[in-house]
Design a protein around this motif. Structure first.
Motif, mmCIF file in Angstrom:
data_model
loop_
_atom_site.group_PDB
_atom_site.id
_atom_site.type_symbol
_atom_site.label_atom_id
_atom_site.label_comp_id
_atom_site.label_asym_id
_atom_site.label_seq_id
_atom_site.Cartn_x
_atom_site.Cartn_y
_atom_site.Cartn_z
ATOM 1 N N VAL A 215 49.572 43.137 52.508
ATOM 2 C CA VAL A 215 49.882 42.128 51.494
ATOM 3 C C VAL A 215 49.646 40.750 52.090
ATOM 4 N N SER A 216 48.769 39.975 51.471
ATOM 5 C CA SER A 216 48.488 38.634 51.978
ATOM 6 C C SER A 216 47.865 37.792 50.877
ATOM 7 N N ALA A 217 48.238 36.509 50.859
ATOM 8 C CA ALA A 217 47.600 35.578 49.928
ATOM 9 C C ALA A 217 46.143 35.357 50.318
ATOM 10 N N ASN A 218 45.794 35.681 51.570
ATOM 11 C CA ASN A 218 44.416 35.592 52.048
ATOM 12 C C ASN A 218 43.870 36.992 52.302
ATOM 13 N N TYR A 219 44.120 37.888 51.332
ATOM 14 C CA TYR A 219 43.747 39.284 51.553
ATOM 15 C C TYR A 219 42.263 39.452 51.834
ATOM 16 N N ASN A 220 41.410 38.696 51.172
ATOM 17 C CA ASN A 220 39.976 38.868 51.371
ATOM 18 C C ASN A 220 39.592 38.650 52.825
ATOM 19 N N GLN A 221 40.176 37.623 53.465
ATOM 20 C CA GLN A 221 39.903 37.368 54.878
ATOM 21 C C GLN A 221 40.466 38.476 55.755
ATOM 22 N N VAL A 222 41.662 38.940 55.415
ATOM 23 C CA VAL A 222 42.274 40.041 56.176
ATOM 24 C C VAL A 222 41.378 41.271 56.132
ATOM 25 N N SER A 223 40.905 41.600 54.940
ATOM 26 C CA SER A 223 40.056 42.772 54.783
ATOM 27 C C SER A 223 38.745 42.621 55.553
ATOM 28 N N LEU A 224 38.172 41.417 55.533
ATOM 29 C CA LEU A 224 36.933 41.164 56.266
ATOM 30 C C LEU A 224 37.112 41.394 57.758
ATOM 31 N N VAL A 225 38.208 40.909 58.311
ATOM 32 C CA VAL A 225 38.467 41.076 59.743
ATOM 33 C C VAL A 225 38.630 42.548 60.088
ATOM 34 N N ILE A 226 39.415 43.266 59.281
ATOM 35 C CA ILE A 226 39.647 44.681 59.562
ATOM 36 C C ILE A 226 38.334 45.458 59.515
ATOM 37 N N ALA A 227 37.594 45.293 58.431
ATOM 38 C CA ALA A 227 36.372 46.077 58.264
ATOM 39 C C ALA A 227 35.318 45.719 59.298
ATOM 40 N N SER A 228 35.176 44.433 59.630
ATOM 41 C CA SER A 228 34.175 44.052 60.631
ATOM 42 C C SER A 228 34.552 44.574 62.009
ATOM 43 N N SER A 229 35.841 44.559 62.336
ATOM 44 C CA SER A 229 36.294 45.072 63.630
ATOM 45 C C SER A 229 36.067 46.580 63.737
ATOM 46 N N VAL A 230 36.416 47.301 62.680
ATOM 47 C CA VAL A 230 36.242 48.753 62.701
ATOM 48 C C VAL A 230 34.755 49.114 62.724
ATOM 49 N N THR A 231 33.941 48.336 61.999
ATOM 50 C CA THR A 231 32.499 48.574 62.015
ATOM 51 C C THR A 231 31.949 48.456 63.433
ATOM 52 N N LYS A 232 32.409 47.468 64.170
ATOM 53 C CA LYS A 232 31.981 47.290 65.558
ATOM 54 C C LYS A 232 32.322 48.521 66.394
ATOM 55 N N ALA A 233 33.528 49.047 66.198
ATOM 56 C CA ALA A 233 33.952 50.225 66.960
ATOM 57 C C ALA A 233 33.140 51.458 66.594
ATOM 58 N N LEU A 234 32.863 51.628 65.300
ATOM 59 C CA LEU A 234 32.186 52.840 64.849
ATOM 60 C C LEU A 234 30.678 52.794 65.074
ATOM 61 N N ALA A 235 30.133 51.589 65.223
ATOM 62 C CA ALA A 235 28.689 51.465 65.432
ATOM 63 C C ALA A 235 28.262 52.088 66.754
ATOM 64 N N ASN A 236 29.170 52.086 67.723
ATOM 65 C CA ASN A 236 28.850 52.683 69.028
ATOM 66 C C ASN A 236 30.102 53.341 69.589
ATOM 67 N N PRO A 237 30.539 54.441 68.963
ATOM 68 C CA PRO A 237 31.814 55.049 69.356
ATOM 69 C C PRO A 237 31.836 55.592 70.777
ATOM 70 N N ALA A 238 30.673 55.804 71.372
ATOM 71 C CA ALA A 238 30.627 56.329 72.742
ATOM 72 C C ALA A 238 30.896 55.239 73.776
ATOM 73 N N LYS A 239 30.690 53.960 73.398
ATOM 74 C CA LYS A 239 30.803 52.882 74.382
ATOM 75 C C LYS A 239 31.902 51.873 74.084
ATOM 76 N N GLU A 240 32.193 51.636 72.810
ATOM 77 C CA GLU A 240 33.206 50.641 72.460
ATOM 78 C C GLU A 240 34.594 51.092 72.904
ATOM 79 N N SER A 241 35.399 50.152 73.337
ATOM 80 C CA SER A 241 36.780 50.433 73.723
ATOM 81 C C SER A 241 37.704 50.234 72.530
ATOM 82 N N ALA A 242 38.379 51.300 72.128
ATOM 83 C CA ALA A 242 39.309 51.193 71.003
ATOM 84 C C ALA A 242 40.430 50.208 71.318
ATOM 85 N N ASP A 243 40.861 50.169 72.576
ATOM 86 C CA ASP A 243 41.917 49.230 72.969
ATOM 87 C C ASP A 243 41.465 47.792 72.761
ATOM 88 N N ASP A 244 40.244 47.481 73.199
ATOM 89 C CA ASP A 244 39.744 46.107 73.080
ATOM 90 C C ASP A 244 39.560 45.709 71.620
#
Length: 415
Positions: A370-399
């Motif tokens: 829940v956020s008044a800036n939900y669109n920005q929140v969603s963008l950050v979440i999806a872009s971060s997860v996309t980075k992790a999933l684009a190279n799951p063998a090398k990306e650090s889930a912790d980072d």
């Protein structure tokens, strides 16, 4: 309803401009009565107009006109925001995606509603929560939604309840048969935000607090959620196609017999039944240590702050969300209703066998952050997860989880 990441910039360009045919911001007030417009996404089932006709026959001086917006949720939001920023009174009742409540309330685009006007105690409690912001009711639930796990009963005798069971069963099926294990929506759009939110919730975590004023994402829970998705892709039991799938692609792949498991909304049940017959069923989404938690979807009805006829708008919402009409929402529109008792109706369960599971899923579900800036929140979440999933063998889930939390905290600080 879900919104793609590429949020339409026309909102910014159109701010302060009226849509052709709009009146300027006229007199407003909760006591106004007269003809109104109902702005909502395009009716793809043709069930809405008969409901409107019943109202119009009974209220000739307060007729409602359906104003169909585009089918895509991001385009709906763009048109609504442009209209409201211009303080136009063209829209009276707004059909809002449940994640827009905070934003529209915070900006003063919709009015708070009196709880006593609506039978909220007979609605599913988590659904009511999506219409509340900072302790006030800003909208009335109209339809709900929750993600379900679709599975092939001719291949899997007992549905999985945990991620480990899902992994084992999916791997077992793919070894024996020429079909995919599990598919979901991992394309970089709103569906990815939904899937990650569900994974965090199903691991016992939460991304933001209840009113969106604090980032509560535990990096350890974020890592667990990311690992679930990344490991599945690395090991192949989550299909690579998931990286390109939205709901429609997932639906088609499952009903065409190309998958053992799929995550989707209830709307996929009917088409799957037509194709697969009794060879599939649905259950709650699995989680880390047991049944997981879905993300709540659905539509809430709100009253524009610039409507000249706010009294009529509220009375129309009372009518439109009545028990009789909510039954039609299910039987004629095939959308999940918000009245609790409809999920326990034997006749409806016979016709829609998924209702008991859907009720359990909704009751265990949580809203997206829940956020008044939900669109920005969603963008950050999806872009971060996309980075992790684009190279799951090398990306650090912790980072990735730590970086996501830092970016979300910046958004919350500046809102």
């Amino acid at each position: 309803m879900l919104r793609p990441l590429s949020f339409v910039l026309v909102v910014l360009l159109a701010a302060g401009c009226t849509v052709a045919g709009d009146e300027g911001g006229g007199e407003t007030g909760t006591g106004g009565t007269g003809p109104i417009t109902f702005a909502t996404g395009r009716d793809t089932t043709a069930y809405l107009q008969p409901l409107l006709d019943r109202w119009n026959q009974a209220h000739p001086a307060e007729k409602v006109t359906l104003l169909e917006l585009p089918e895509a949720a991001d385009e709906q939001r763009a048109q609504m925001v442009a209209n409201l920023q211009a303080q136009s009174n063209r829209y009276d009742v707004l059909g809002l995606d449940v994640v827009w409540t905070a934003e529209f309330a915070e900006n003063g685009w919709i009015i708070p509603l009196e709880r006593g006007l609506f039978p909220l105690d007979r609605f599913l409690p988590p659904v009511v929560d999506t219409a509340v912001y900072k302790g006030k009711l800003w909208a009335v639930p109209y339809t709900s939604n929750a993600g379900l796990l679709y599975y092939r009963t001719d291949l899997i005798k007992k549905p999985p309840q945990t991620w480990a069971e899902l992994r084992d069963k999916a791997r077992e099926v793919t070894k024996k048969r020429d079909l995919g294990g599990y598919a979901t929506q991992l394309l970089a759009y709103e569906g990815l935000t939904v899937n990650f939110s569900e994974a965090v919730q199903s691991a016992g975590g939460q991304i933001l607090n209840h009113d969106g004023t604090e980032v509560t994402l535990d990096p350890a829970k974020g890592r667990i959620a990311l690992d679930f998705l990344m490991q599945g892709l690395r090991e192949g039991w989550i299909t690579d196609d998931s990286l390109r799938f939205k709901e429609e692609e997932t639906r088609l792949a499952f009903q065409e017999g190309r998958l053992a498991f799929a995550r989707n909304w209830p709307h996929a049940y009917g088409p799957a039944r037509a194709k697969l017959g009794d060879r599939f069923a649905v259950t709650r989404l699995p989680g880390l240590n047991g049944p997981g938690s879905s993300t709540l979807g659905g539509i809430n009805l709100a009253v524009s702050a610039y409507s000249k006829y706010q009294h009529t708008a509220q009375q129309f919402i009372r009518y439109f969300t009545s028990l009789e009409n909510e039954r039609r929402v299910l039987t004629e529109g095939s959308f999940p209703p918000v009245w609790t008792e409809l999920y326990d109706d034997p006749g409806l369960i016979k016709r829609f066998p998924y209702l008991p599971v859907l009720k359990e899923s909704i009751l265990a579900a949580k809203p997206r952050p829940v956020s008044a800036n939900y669109n920005q929140v969603s963008l950050v979440i999806a872009s971060s997860v996309t980075k992790a999933l684009a190279n799951p063998a090398k990306e650090s889930a912790d980072d990735v989880a730590a970086s996501m939390k830092s970016e979300l905290e910046e958004i919350i600080r500046t809102q």
